[in-house]
Design a protein around this motif. Sequence first.
Motif, short mmCIF file in Angstrom:
data_model
loop_
_atom_site.label_atom_id
_atom_site.label_comp_id
_atom_site.label_asym_id
_atom_site.label_seq_id
_atom_site.Cartn_x
_atom_site.Cartn_y
_atom_site.Cartn_z
N ALA A 144 0.85 -1.19 0.00
CA ALA A 144 0.00 0.00 0.00
C ALA A 144 0.89 1.24 0.00
O ALA A 144 1.74 1.39 0.88
CB ALA A 144 -0.91 0.01 1.22
N SER A 145 0.70 2.08 -0.98
CA SER A 145 1.41 3.35 -1.05
C SER A 145 0.38 4.46 -0.90
O SER A 145 -0.52 4.60 -1.74
CB SER A 145 2.14 3.48 -2.39
OG SER A 145 2.86 4.68 -2.46
N ILE A 146 0.50 5.23 0.19
CA ILE A 146 -0.54 6.19 0.56
C ILE A 146 0.04 7.60 0.60
O ILE A 146 0.98 7.87 1.37
CB ILE A 146 -1.15 5.84 1.93
CG1 ILE A 146 -1.59 4.37 1.96
CG2 ILE A 146 -2.34 6.75 2.23
CD1 ILE A 146 -2.07 3.90 3.33
N ASP A 147 -0.49 8.48 -0.22
CA ASP A 147 -0.11 9.89 -0.21
C ASP A 147 -1.06 10.64 0.71
O ASP A 147 -2.29 10.66 0.48
CB ASP A 147 -0.18 10.48 -1.62
CG ASP A 147 0.90 9.92 -2.53
OD1 ASP A 147 2.02 9.69 -2.06
OD2 ASP A 147 0.61 9.69 -3.73
N ILE A 148 -0.50 11.27 1.75
CA ILE A 148 -1.31 11.93 2.78
C ILE A 148 -1.01 13.42 2.77
O ILE A 148 0.16 13.83 2.74
CB ILE A 148 -1.00 11.36 4.18
CG1 ILE A 148 -1.11 9.83 4.18
CG2 ILE A 148 -1.94 11.95 5.22
CD1 ILE A 148 -0.62 9.19 5.46
#
Length: 555
Positions: free
Chosen positions: A125-129
């Motif tokens: 999972a690659s999550i941009d926050i």
Amino acid sequence: MNKFEFVNKDYQMLDQKKRQFTFHDGTQVRKKPIKLVLSVAAALVVIVGTAIYFFQNDEARKNQEEGAYSASEEGNPKEQAEPAMKLEQIGLPDDFKAETLNPGIKADYKLNLRMIEENKFEASASIDIENLSSANLSNIPFNFSMNQVGELSRAKCKERVFSWAVDQCISNLKDGGAFELKSIKLNGEKMNYQFDETVVKLDLQRAFSSRTKARVDFDYTFSLPQFFTENETYNLLQWHPIVPQIDRKEWQLTSSSPGNFDFTYELVKDFHVVTSGIDPEEAQRAGMQNEKGIPEMFVMLWPHKAAKETKVKELSIRVFAEKGQESRVDQSIETAANVISFFEEKLGEYPYRQLDLILSKEREGSYPGIVFVPEKRKTVNPIYLKVEEDEHRALIYRIAQQWFHGHVEVDRFKDTWMVDGFAEFAACLYLLEHEKWSEKDSFALAQEVNDFFGVREDLNSNLPLSDYRGSMGGHFAYTRAQPAVELWRISRPYGANGGLSFLRTYLETYSGKKLSSFEFIRFSKEYFKVGDGMFAKWLDYNPYATNEGIESFKL
């Protein structure tokens, strides 16, 4: 002067009439003057007259409400019952401005799922926050249920009555429920982290500053316990990390922020993939999905084709069920089609691009584009309640949740009633308006639950979820039943269509935005032209506060 004249003088000093006394058999007796009898008679006349007046006014009010209920938007006004009193015109004033909350966090997800063999998965999972709040955050937490799926399954086994049944259940789990978090990286750098049951927190060396962005990468493996792999079906319950919301400059771990999802998958054999997006009709081993504005990406791998499928306009409705469930399948898809058609007309377009119904044995719930329909339902203290939620009514409620679950964002820790309560209210109005149930039957479940627990406990509907633990009514009574009853109390003079119009305006006003109970009350007061008293009984609300000190802005 004898003693009785003295007493009479005392009464005169008090500006009262003299009291006449005589003696009878040595006992002091007060005479009964004729005026007393006349006074009693006059009082009786007043009481009877007052009762008749209130009865007539009550009948007039009931006729007004019944007239409002029976009136339809398409009906001939001349044929509608004339109300005894003029109703206020409902609706928002032209100058109404929504005061919504700062969304706090924005998240975009890239998810990959790879089945390396039966019941063994690799995932990333690659999550941009983006931190949209005014707070500088000392840590970044994620909800990650995979860490506890094995423990939760073993806890479920321990609910069995007999010890041998517990042992057998645990042994049947085999290797299912294994989980390994290989690494977490923040902006490319490997991070230390801490797990607390289903929450993982990153230890930050520098604060996650306001109005800045970060990328967090997860790599992990897992397998599913028996409870989630029955009949060759894989139910990937909250299989990826989820970014929570921020409220009052603090993380709210029980809630999630809507995000945009890119999802890819590779499997060892063909499955029918059931997700929160639009799924392919045929089984396949690999594919990708894209969906916007949802809190999580639900995934289920199903070995068989959908049992039945239909369409409402362009929306596809599918039903998944084991063999031998033909009667349930037919009833469920017919109900779903009717409910979707009705709510699209009354509330607006269905929020997602596809609806999948999964006919389960016990599991229930509503996810973006997914509804579980359990054969066995849990009721609230059925020993004391006469009304039970059957499968038909449960499905109506779960589909109604779809309109309130994602497009309007609320604090799920304190304001979950704005999802569950609105959905129950909408379900009652559907039964009343579409299926032509009586008012009593339409609201019977909510009303009985509310009446039973309301006199035994005094809990508001917008309390932290932890406050309902140990209560008799639990979430059902206070976040679902009580709001539905109170919303109907406010909107009843305007009938079912008045209540549905209110819900539609609410969704149109706040779709894609975040609000609190405080803003809901302000909106409702403007819409129905009512005062604070309509909300003081069932919501924790200070009318003198200004949006409760929460970061907010006008749109």
